[in-house]
Motif scaffolding. Structure first.
Motif, mmCIF file in Angstrom:
data_model
loop_
_atom_site.group_PDB
_atom_site.id
_atom_site.type_symbol
_atom_site.label_atom_id
_atom_site.label_comp_id
_atom_site.label_asym_id
_atom_site.label_seq_id
_atom_site.Cartn_x
_atom_site.Cartn_y
_atom_site.Cartn_z
ATOM 1 N N ILE A 21 0.995 -1.057 0.065
ATOM 2 C CA ILE A 21 -0.150 0.123 -0.101
ATOM 3 C C ILE A 21 1.070 1.142 -0.193
ATOM 4 N N ALA B 140 -7.417 -1.304 1.705
ATOM 5 C CA ALA B 140 -6.232 -0.082 1.533
ATOM 6 C C ALA B 140 -6.850 1.035 2.281
ATOM 7 N N GLY C 64 -2.918 2.211 -3.869
ATOM 8 C CA GLY C 64 -2.752 3.334 -2.897
ATOM 9 C C GLY C 64 -3.282 4.561 -3.563
#
Length: 196
Positions: free
Chosen positions: A30, A60, A160
């Motif tokens: 991430i 995430a 991300g």
């Protein structure tokens, strides 16, 4: 905006720890962090090619300490799962009917107090599409918030937050720049995603 799992302290902490552990074991990285100028934003998540995108996106979001809401087709919100989907941050959309989703989203973002990120997949579907929907762009423009470019790249197992994009009002130029960012990324079903 309704109460979600992301603003439920104890549960949020447990799910963050679980998400960190699962993603590490599964080999996912991430990347990024929420910039201070995007605490309230439209977050586009691409590529969107699989049902697995939602659980990975939520994990995430826990890792990145986001307060997300996401737009999903109304069929996801039928009983017995409707209340759970809303608690996970879901907002039902009737794709078959013309509705004023953009205006409602603008109003909700303007009224929201504190940090909130509204996730809108630009493709509008998991299926193959060559044309991105522009609702996310007009929501950000109308709410006077930035667009945060979030990603999920199955080829490299990384997800991300990318750059913050401020819409200028020139949609053709802005969409070309946004799509250029996503062009090298690969969804779970890469053949269904085209950012060209």
């Amino acid at each position: 905006m309704h109460r979600t799992i992301f603003d439920t302290p104890l549960v949020n902490g447990l799910l963050r720890a679980g998400s960190l552990a699962y993603l590490k074991i599964a080999g996912w990285r991430i990347e990024g962090e929420l910039p201070s100028n995007a605490r309230k934003c439209v977050l586009i998540a691409a590529p969107h090619t699989s049902n697995w995108d939602l659980p990975y996106t939520l994990m995430a979001a826990f890792v990145l300490r986001l307060n997300v809401y996401w737009i999903g087709k109304a069929s996801l919100f039928r009983a017995p799962f409707g209340a759970v989907m809303r608690w996970l941050g879901g907002i039902a959309v009737q794709r078959e009917q013309s509705s004023n989703l953009v205006a409602a989203s603008i109003a909700a973002l303007k009224a929201a107090d504190g940090s909130v990120q509204l996730i809108v997949p630009p493709e509008g579907t998991r299926g193959k599409t060559t044309r991105w929907k522009t609702g996310f762009y007009y929501i950000a423009l109308g709410a006077e918030v930035p667009i945060l470019l979030a990603f999920m790249d199955y080829a490299d197992r990384r997800a991300g937050l990318g750059p913050v994009f401020q819409p200028s009002g020139d949609i053709d130029r802005d969409m070309a720049a946004i799509k250029a960012y996503y062009a090298p990324l690969r969804g779970k079903h890469a053949q269904q995603f085209d950012a060209e």
